[in-house]
Design an enzyme around this catalytic site. Structure first.
Site, short mmCIF file in Angstrom:
data_model
loop_
_atom_site.label_atom_id
_atom_site.label_comp_id
_atom_site.label_asym_id
_atom_site.label_seq_id
_atom_site.Cartn_x
_atom_site.Cartn_y
_atom_site.Cartn_z
N GLU A 167 26.35 -2.47 3.58
CA GLU A 167 25.10 -3.25 3.66
C GLU A 167 25.32 -4.77 3.65
N TYR A 169 27.31 -6.49 1.56
CA TYR A 169 27.63 -7.07 0.25
C TYR A 169 29.11 -7.49 0.17
N ARG A 217 30.97 3.71 -0.67
CA ARG A 217 29.93 3.57 0.38
C ARG A 217 30.53 2.68 1.46
N HIS A 255 22.14 -6.12 5.51
CA HIS A 255 20.76 -6.57 5.27
C HIS A 255 20.33 -7.64 6.27
N GLN A 342 6.38 0.11 1.01
CA GLN A 342 5.40 -0.78 0.39
C GLN A 342 5.51 -0.90 -1.13
P1 FAD Z 1 -10.84 5.62 3.40
O1 FAD Z 1 -9.51 6.01 3.87
O2 FAD Z 1 -11.65 4.75 4.28
O3 FAD Z 1 -11.64 6.95 3.10
C1 FAD Z 1 -13.03 6.98 2.83
C2 FAD Z 1 -13.56 8.35 3.16
O4 FAD Z 1 -14.89 8.46 2.68
C3 FAD Z 1 -13.61 8.64 4.64
O5 FAD Z 1 -12.98 9.87 4.93
C4 FAD Z 1 -15.10 8.69 4.94
O6 FAD Z 1 -15.41 9.57 6.00
C5 FAD Z 1 -15.64 9.17 3.63
N1 FAD Z 1 -17.07 8.85 3.40
C6 FAD Z 1 -17.68 7.65 3.59
N2 FAD Z 1 -18.98 7.75 3.28
C7 FAD Z 1 -19.21 9.02 2.90
C8 FAD Z 1 -20.35 9.75 2.47
N3 FAD Z 1 -21.56 9.17 2.39
N4 FAD Z 1 -20.23 11.04 2.16
C9 FAD Z 1 -19.04 11.67 2.24
N5 FAD Z 1 -17.93 11.03 2.66
C10 FAD Z 1 -17.99 9.73 2.97
N6 FAD Z 1 -2.53 1.23 4.31
C11 FAD Z 1 -1.31 1.11 3.85
O7 FAD Z 1 -1.12 1.00 2.65
N7 FAD Z 1 -0.24 1.14 4.67
C12 FAD Z 1 -0.35 1.27 5.99
O8 FAD Z 1 0.64 1.27 6.71
C13 FAD Z 1 -1.65 1.42 6.52
N8 FAD Z 1 -1.83 1.56 7.83
C14 FAD Z 1 -3.08 1.67 8.33
C15 FAD Z 1 -3.24 1.79 9.69
C16 FAD Z 1 -4.50 1.92 10.22
C17 FAD Z 1 -4.66 2.03 11.70
C18 FAD Z 1 -5.64 1.92 9.37
C19 FAD Z 1 -7.01 2.06 9.94
C20 FAD Z 1 -5.47 1.78 8.01
C21 FAD Z 1 -4.19 1.64 7.48
N9 FAD Z 1 -4.00 1.46 6.13
C22 FAD Z 1 -2.72 1.37 5.64
C23 FAD Z 1 -5.10 1.28 5.20
C24 FAD Z 1 -5.37 2.54 4.37
O9 FAD Z 1 -5.51 3.64 5.22
C25 FAD Z 1 -6.59 2.32 3.52
O10 FAD Z 1 -6.37 1.27 2.62
C26 FAD Z 1 -6.95 3.58 2.74
O11 FAD Z 1 -7.23 4.63 3.61
C27 FAD Z 1 -8.14 3.35 1.83
O12 FAD Z 1 -8.42 4.56 1.20
P2 FAD Z 1 -9.88 4.98 0.71
O13 FAD Z 1 -9.75 6.38 0.28
O14 FAD Z 1 -10.37 3.97 -0.24
O15 FAD Z 1 -10.79 4.86 2.00
P1 NAP Z 2 -6.06 -7.67 6.51
O1 NAP Z 2 -4.62 -7.38 6.43
O2 NAP Z 2 -6.73 -8.31 5.38
O3 NAP Z 2 -6.25 -8.57 7.81
C1 NAP Z 2 -7.47 -9.02 8.25
C2 NAP Z 2 -7.28 -10.04 9.37
O4 NAP Z 2 -8.53 -10.46 9.80
C3 NAP Z 2 -6.51 -11.24 8.98
O5 NAP Z 2 -5.57 -11.51 10.00
C4 NAP Z 2 -7.54 -12.36 8.87
O6 NAP Z 2 -6.82 -13.48 9.30
C5 NAP Z 2 -8.64 -11.88 9.80
N1 NAP Z 2 -9.99 -12.21 9.35
C6 NAP Z 2 -10.51 -12.06 8.11
N2 NAP Z 2 -11.80 -12.45 8.07
C7 NAP Z 2 -12.11 -12.86 9.32
C8 NAP Z 2 -13.27 -13.38 9.93
N3 NAP Z 2 -14.40 -13.55 9.24
N4 NAP Z 2 -13.23 -13.70 11.23
C9 NAP Z 2 -12.11 -13.53 11.95
N5 NAP Z 2 -10.96 -13.05 11.43
C10 NAP Z 2 -10.96 -12.71 10.14
O7 NAP Z 2 -6.86 -6.36 6.81
P2 NAP Z 2 -6.64 -5.19 7.85
O8 NAP Z 2 -5.76 -5.60 8.97
O9 NAP Z 2 -7.97 -4.71 8.14
O10 NAP Z 2 -5.85 -4.09 7.01
C11 NAP Z 2 -6.49 -3.43 5.92
C12 NAP Z 2 -5.50 -3.03 4.89
O11 NAP Z 2 -4.64 -2.04 5.38
C13 NAP Z 2 -4.66 -4.22 4.51
O12 NAP Z 2 -4.56 -4.30 3.12
C14 NAP Z 2 -3.34 -3.92 5.10
O13 NAP Z 2 -2.29 -4.40 4.27
C15 NAP Z 2 -3.32 -2.41 5.14
N6 NAP Z 2 -2.42 -2.04 6.24
C16 NAP Z 2 -1.11 -2.15 6.01
C17 NAP Z 2 -0.25 -1.90 7.02
C18 NAP Z 2 1.24 -2.01 6.77
O14 NAP Z 2 2.01 -1.90 7.68
N7 NAP Z 2 1.69 -2.22 5.57
C19 NAP Z 2 -0.71 -1.54 8.25
C20 NAP Z 2 -2.07 -1.45 8.46
C21 NAP Z 2 -2.93 -1.72 7.44
P3 NAP Z 2 -7.36 -14.96 9.43
O15 NAP Z 2 -8.30 -15.10 8.28
O16 NAP Z 2 -6.18 -15.85 9.38
O17 NAP Z 2 -7.98 -14.99 10.76
FE1 SF4 Z 3 8.78 3.93 -0.78
FE2 SF4 Z 3 7.03 5.78 -1.51
FE3 SF4 Z 3 6.69 4.47 0.80
FE4 SF4 Z 3 8.65 6.28 0.48
S1 SF4 Z 3 6.46 6.66 0.45
S2 SF4 Z 3 8.86 4.29 1.38
S3 SF4 Z 3 9.24 5.91 -1.62
S4 SF4 Z 3 6.65 3.60 -1.25
#
Ligand code: FAD
Ligand code: NAP
Ligand code: SF4
Length: 674
Positions: A167, A169, A217, A255, A342
């Site tokens: 890696e 090191y 390693r 790295h 993460q």
């Molecule tokens: P949600 O996942 O939004 O779930 C809410 C649920 O409640 C839904 O299934 C909805 O249908 C249900 N619901 C809403 N209202 C009602 C109702 N009235 N009755 C019954 N059911 C209802 N996070 C990461 O940490 N890493 C990532 O890499 C990552 N990648 C992402 C990529 C994409 C494209 C997207 C869209 C999101 C990603 N996220 C990622 C974000 C992550 O998925 C969210 O932070 C997470 O799903 C939030 O979980 P939650 O359970 O609070 O909400």
């Molecule tokens: P986010 O990471 O908070 O990004 C939101 C984006 O929207 C920012 O780029 C912000 O940048 C912009 N924004 C915010 N308010 C705005 C406004 N009023 N007008 C225009 N632009 C605005 O949120 P997200 O992309 O929706 O993701 C949601 C969560 O899922 C995040 O916590 C993210 O970390 C997680 N997630 C993680 C991954 C991963 O790979 N780890 C992948 C997908 C999602 P500016 O304010 O600079 O414009």
């Molecule tokens: Fe790390 Fe857990 Fe994500 Fe696996 S699932 S990469 S152990 S945070």
């Protein structure tokens, strides 16, 4: 014999000792090494993995002296006083039929502190500190410190040690010309450059005797220019065997390499071909590593003769019982590591104690108590996203009667969108895991059921996990027909145009850009595609596997702009260890990332922006809004009137900086208390 995984459960005879299976829990720095009560917490953490059936464990990297620290005051083993503390760990692991080795890691120029040393004074591109070349005396002292550290490990009750020689090191820094510019007997020819690791191994073997495991390693594929050639790697492996190494573990990439090696877009087991090349070159067992996260993949690697043993690291954070579940032919119940980095690596790089996105208990075993309840409660969980699922399963596991209500026709919430992003297919596994847990713990799942606050009267406790609502930014023309939300795009509700502007460059903006710039098979599905896309020479003619190799990047047929208002790096808030990969990948696909913009107007001619006080029109056919989210907490007030034992969890509680790590962590901690 285990019928599903016969190779995985075949014992491995090392002559003086036998490992009960072929699974090694690879080294991970968790940060527990440095916290208060760290040894006690580490003992519990490792004990659970030993109890879970793993054959051999390697600890996180421990420095042999302060110059070898990864960061100031990181863990080192230089005294009997500290070795005694390690006995807590070794005793805990030895309660089960498992073995444990201490990893000795000297960071060399990767040390983030002013005392770091290297083979030569060639500064690392990933540390802000300069480095100092070791003198002849310094080299001898460092070798002595490796030996002393090994003896202390033996005193502490470890079954062996792993010498971190990969890696990038210190040991790696001696091996290759990229970093070793010495003209004395420790530099110049390859024989001279590998003297350092060979002396370390020989001297350790002399002192620890023959019945102590020494794993080396070995960096088999450096993935940096000026790295080792394949012939050199084989030559070193043979010398290491002669010098007394018991097992050789595979190291992939430095790295500072710009090729992903463990992130989620890396195909499963993508690098086992490297170890396979070494099979037969030496007579000691070889361990292969990187992105092996299921027993099926591990078994296939062994069955195909790619290695004698497999190393899995992060999968043991995700599920301490990984091995026992496989042994019981119950792999569907394994909480699979989705390789997001993460909560593990990103935490380690920020100096925080590691955990796991899918298993918040990891490294926090002594903090979160999931005892069975004395009195079972009737609980309603609304929303089957990551937060609702984690809450429902945790509460049900503790003995509560749980109903989970979801308005759509499937569980998983936003993970159903994440899993379709090329390179994020692993997110499906979390949904699969929760689905199996819901049936195991008899959660009453009601799909296609929309919550109404009056329903709360029938339960003793209500957890609202209704997620988020996408933010609609206030921009003139936001209702124009060109404007769509990321949800419409990812759920296939709109036809995708050829020229697109994405408003918002957060995690979702990046994912949408990745989704739109892809065509054909995702390279995370096929190792050969991945290696081509990232410029890795699998015939290993190129030094380090990359020197002079041109990446073959699939063409992106769309014009895509990814925009943010903030100045500074686009996507600066993405994961510490993965953000660079996303930026690199999109840049390769010619996605235009623009920072510091303000959005002026959307009309038939496209998106009007202001950048550096200059007006510009991005002449695009579609504008996708990825501008963050707001909490969907609309039911709270009314529900509280019906049932005061109501709480919000996940995105419904707080959308700011919400991600699945935060959502699941909060849900599990909350369900641990109900
Ligand atoms: P949600 O996942 O939004 O779930 C809410 C649920 O409640 C839904 O299934 C909805 O249908 C249900 N619901 C809403 N209202 C009602 C109702 N009235 N009755 C019954 N059911 C209802 N996070 C990461 O940490 N890493 C990532 O890499 C990552 N990648 C992402 C990529 C994409 C494209 C997207 C869209 C999101 C990603 N996220 C990622 C974000 C992550 O998925 C969210 O932070 C997470 O799903 C939030 O979980 P939650 O359970 O609070 O909400
Ligand atoms: P986010 O990471 O908070 O990004 C939101 C984006 O929207 C920012 O780029 C912000 O940048 C912009 N924004 C915010 N308010 C705005 C406004 N009023 N007008 C225009 N632009 C605005 O949120 P997200 O992309 O929706 O993701 C949601 C969560 O899922 C995040 O916590 C993210 O970390 C997680 N997630 C993680 C991954 C991963 O790979 N780890 C992948 C997908 C999602 P500016 O304010 O600079 O414009
Ligand atoms: Fe790390 Fe857990 Fe994500 Fe696996 S699932 S990469 S152990 S945070």
């Amino acid at each position: 014999m285990n019928t599903n995984y016969p190779n995985l459960f075949e014992p491995l005879d090392l002559g003086f000792t036998t490992l009960k299976n072929r699974v090694l829990m690879g080294s991970m720095h968790t940060g527990l090494e440095e916290v208060k009560n760290g040894y006690q917490r580490m003992a519990t953490y490792f004990e659970q993995r030993a109890k879970g059936g793993v054959g051999l464990i390697v600890t996180g990297g421990i420095a042999p002296n302060f110059r070898g620290w990864v960061a100031p005051f990181s863990s080192k083993l230089t005294s009997k006083r500290v070795a005694k503390k390690h006995q807590l760990v070794t005793n805990a692991v030895h309660k089960y039929d498992a073995k444990i080795c201490l990893q000795i890691l000297h960071a060399g120029r990767y040390g983030h502190h002013p005392f770091n040393v290297s083979s030569s004074n060639v500064k690392s591109p990933i540390s802000k500190f300069k480095t100092k070349a070791l003198s002849e005396k310094g080299i001898q002292k460092t070798i002595n410190d490796f030996v002393k550290c090994s003896m202390l490990a033996q005193y502490a009750g470890y079954d062996g040690i792993e010498i971190m020689g990969s890696e990038g090191y210190l040991i790696n820094q001696f091996i290759v010309k990229r970093t070793n510019r010495r003209t004395d007997s420790w530099g110049g020819s390859y024989e001279n450059r590998i003297r350092f690791p060979l002396e370390i191994v020989k001297r350790i073997r002399q002192e620890v005797g023959s019945n102590f495991i020494i794993i080396f390693r070995l960096s088999m594929l450096d993935l940096v220019e000026g790295g080792s050639s394949w012939e050199e790697v084989v030559f070193l492996a043979k010398k290491l065997e002669k010098s007394g190494v018991s097992l050789i573990n595979t190291g992939i990439g430095w790295h500072e390499s710009r090729i992903p090696t463990i992130a989620t877009m890396v195909p499963r087991g993508a690098f086992s071909w490297v170890t396979k090349r070494m099979m037969g070159e030496v007579n000691i067992p070889l361990i292969t590593t990187n992105r092996i996260n299921t027993p099926e993949k591990a078994e296939k690697i062994l069955a195909d003769g790619h290695a004698d043993m497999v190393s899995l690291a992060r999968p043991f954070l995700a599920d301490p019982d990984f091995v026992n579940k496989a042994k019981e032919n119950n792999s569907k119940e394994i909480n699979t590591c989705i390789a997001c980095n993460q909560a593990c690596l990103d935490h380690a790089f920020k100096g925080k104690v590691a955990s796991c996105l899918v298993n918040p208990l990891a490294c926090h075993e002594t903090e979160i108590n999931l005892d069975k309840v004395i009195k079972s409660k009737k609980i309603l969980v609304v929303g089957a996203g990551p937060a609702g699922l984690a809450y429902a399963v945790t509460a049900a596991k503790r003995g509560h009667q749980v109903t989970l209500m979801e308005k759509s026709n499937l569980i998983g919430g936003q993970f159903n969108m994440a899993k379709i992003i090329p390179g994020k297919e692993e997110f499906y596994e979390t949904i699969r895991y929760f689905n199996n847990m819901l049936s195991k713990y008899n959660v009453n799942v009601k799909l296609n059921s929309t919550f109404d606050p009056n329903m709360a009267a029938n339960y003793e406790y209500v957890a609202l996990a209704t997620g988020i609502i996408p933010r609609t930014p206030k921009i003139d023309g936001i209702n124009h027909s060109k404007v769509v939300s990321y949800i419409d795009v990812l759920k296939g509700k709109v036809k995708i145009a050829n020229s697109i502007a994405i408003i918002g460059a957060g995690g979702i903006g990046f994912d949408v850009a990745e989704y739109l710039s892809h065509s054909g098979t995702s390279s995370s599905k096929e190792t050969s595609l991945f290696m081509k896309e990232w410029g890795v020479d699998t015939s290993f003619i190129a030094r380090g596997g990359v020197e002079g190799v041109k990446a073959d990047i699939p063409k992106n047929n769309r014009k895509i702009f990814l925009l943010q208002r903030r100045s500074g790096k686009v996507g600066a808030n993405l994961g510490k260890t993965t953000g660079w990969i996303h930026r690199f990948s999109l840049r390769n696909k010619e996605v235009k990332m623009i920072n510091g913009v303000s959005y002026e107007l959307i009309d038939d001619s496209g998106l009007h922006i202001l950048k550096n006080n200059q007006k510009k029109v991005l002449d695009v056919d579609q504008i996708i809004i990825c501008a963050g989210q707001l909490s969907n907490n609309i039911y709270l007030e009314k529900t509280l009137k019906v049932n005061k034992n109501t709480e919000l969890i996940g995105g419904a509680f707080e959308a700011l900086e919400l991600d699945a790590k935060k959502a699941i962590d909060q849900a599990v901690r909350s369900a641990a208390k109900v």
